[in-house]
Structure formats: structure tokens, C-alpha cells
Design a protein around this motif. Structure first.
Motif, mmCIF file in Angstrom:
data_model
loop_
_atom_site.group_PDB
_atom_site.id
_atom_site.type_symbol
_atom_site.label_atom_id
_atom_site.label_comp_id
_atom_site.label_asym_id
_atom_site.label_seq_id
_atom_site.Cartn_x
_atom_site.Cartn_y
_atom_site.Cartn_z
ATOM 1 N N ALA A 38 -3.346 -31.419 39.617
ATOM 2 C CA ALA A 38 -4.365 -32.457 39.776
ATOM 3 C C ALA A 38 -3.876 -33.545 40.723
ATOM 4 C CB ALA A 38 -4.730 -33.059 38.421
ATOM 5 N N PHE A 45 -5.838 -27.252 41.180
ATOM 6 C CA PHE A 45 -6.087 -27.431 39.755
ATOM 7 C C PHE A 45 -6.925 -26.288 39.201
ATOM 8 C CE2 PHE A 45 -8.757 -29.000 36.282
ATOM 9 C CZ PHE A 45 -7.783 -29.424 35.393
ATOM 10 N N PRO A 68 -9.067 -34.400 40.147
ATOM 11 C CA PRO A 68 -8.714 -33.491 41.239
ATOM 12 C C PRO A 68 -9.927 -33.021 42.037
ATOM 13 C CG PRO A 68 -8.585 -32.364 39.126
ATOM 14 C CD PRO A 68 -8.752 -33.829 38.828
#
Length: 216
Positions: free
Chosen positions: A42, A203, A107
Motif C-alpha cells: 500500500a 496492493f 493505495p
């Protein structure tokens, strides 16, 4: 490679993505190691977005130590002590001119999403930018004049954090413009939602790998 300079300083406030320290609220659904992996990815996605956005400076305000996840082109400054409001206030206090601060919980952020607040004319008729979060907080806040007192004392991590913070800006006489509402990555319930909103990110790939391992 970073983009050309812009008029705004970009701050990213984050924790070192290590087990037992970052994203601890993702457990027990995810192990501490898995939670740290998701935190790292992230943060990496956020740094990618920052590097691809025009900025005067790009500064990671970090609680912890850097690692091989830190790309070139990002300055690093240590976080101060105190609550989150104090740490955000201290980060703003080190800046001059328009400054936009965001965290490592989104993210799904992109240069396109940040663009309205980073344009050359983004601050001509407004004093602040504000990005609300679905949980009642905020994922970004930008100040033309980064006065730390505009943040200090705002209760953080409560359902009305964003409301109080935006009211603080308005009460100071600032003209505020909103960026889109995003979902923060706070709990395990948020993981799938954030991953689906950010396909193609590191992510989302990490979530897919972990889900595959769990069902394989």
C-alpha cells in the motif's frame, strides 16, 4: 523517474511496514507478516502515485526506518512524537507554501485523483483541499499556508474526525475544496474493497496472492 516540478509539496505520513507494527488491525484475519506485506505494498503504491505527480518536494514523514521499498526521488523526515494530530501538525510546520499531506491507507490513490490539488492554478481561489474517507476521517488534507494549528487538537481515528477537521478549516475562514471520498485501509474488512478499487496495483496483487494461498 519523477515528473516535472509543481507548486505543491507532497507529504506522505507512514509507519515502517514491519510485522507487529504496521496495520495491526488487519489481524487476526491476516498474520502480522501478511499485514506488514499489505502495508508495504500500500505504501509502495502511494509512493508510486506521488512520484508520478508534479510536486515541488516529495517527503515521506516516517515512523521507523527506511528499507529497500523506498524508491529514489523521495525525501525522508522522521515523525515527531505525540498523537496523530501532533505528528501531522509537526509535518506541516516544516513546510512553506501549498502542501498536500496523505497517508499510506489509500493505495487506490492515483496522479489523476490528486491532479486537481496539484495544478498550477489549484490554489488561486481556495486555501485548502480536503479528501474525506468513508469511515468519517480523511485521507488527504492540503493547506496553502501550512499552519500546524489548523490540525493540532483535532480528535483522530474517531467517526467524526473528518467533520471536525473540515469545520476547523472553515472556522478559520479558509475556502475549502473537496477531493473524492475514498475508503481507508484500516481493517480486514477493508482489504477486498480497497483491492477491487485499485486493480493493477501492488496492493491488489498482494491481496490476490494471499487469497490464493488461503484457498489453495
Amino acid at each position: 523517474m519523477t515528473t516535472p516540478e509543481g507548486p505543491v509539496t507532497l507529504l506522505i505520513i507512514a509507519k515502517e511496514p514491519v510485522p507487529g507494527y504496521a496495520k495491526t488491525r488487519l489481524t487476526p484475519e491476516y498474520t502480522p507478516g501478511e499485514a506488514a506485506l499489505l502495508a508495504r505494498e500500500a505504501l509502495s503504491d502511494t509512493l508510486d502515485a506521488v512520484l508520478a505527480s508534479p510536486a515541488k518536494r516529495r517527503v515521506l514523514v516516517l515512523d521507523g526506518a527506511t528499507g529497500d521499498w523506498l524508491p529514489p526521488g523521495i525525501e525522508v523526515a522522521p515523525q515527531s512524537s505525540g498523537g496523530l494530530d501532533e505528528r501531522i501538525a509537526a509535518a506541516f510546520a516544516q513546510c512553506r507554501g501549498p502542501t498536500l499531506l496523505l497517508g499510506m491507507d489509500t493505495p487506490q490513490v492515483t496522479p489523476h485523483l490528486l491532479a486537481p490539488a496539484l495544478a498550477v492554478d489549484a490554489w488561486g481561489d481556495r486555501d485548502a483541499w480536503f479528501g474525506p474517507a468513508l469511515d468519517g476521517g480523511f485521507w488527504t488534507i492540503g493547506l496553502a499556508d501550512p499552519d500546524p494549528e489548523l490540525v493540532r487538537g483535532v480528535p483522530m481515528s474517531v467517526p467524526h474526525t473528518g467533520e471536525v477537521q473540515r469545520e476547523r478549516l472553515a472556522a478559520a475562514g479558509l475556502t475549502v475544496r473537496d477531493l473524492p471520498t475514498l475508503r481507508d485501509l484500516d481493517t480486514a474488512a477493508d482489504v477486498a474493497h480497497v483491492a477491487s478499487a485499485a486493480p493493477g496495483t501492488r496492493f491488489a496483487a498482494a491481496v490476490a496472492r494471499l487469497n490464493g494461498a488461503a484457498t489453495g
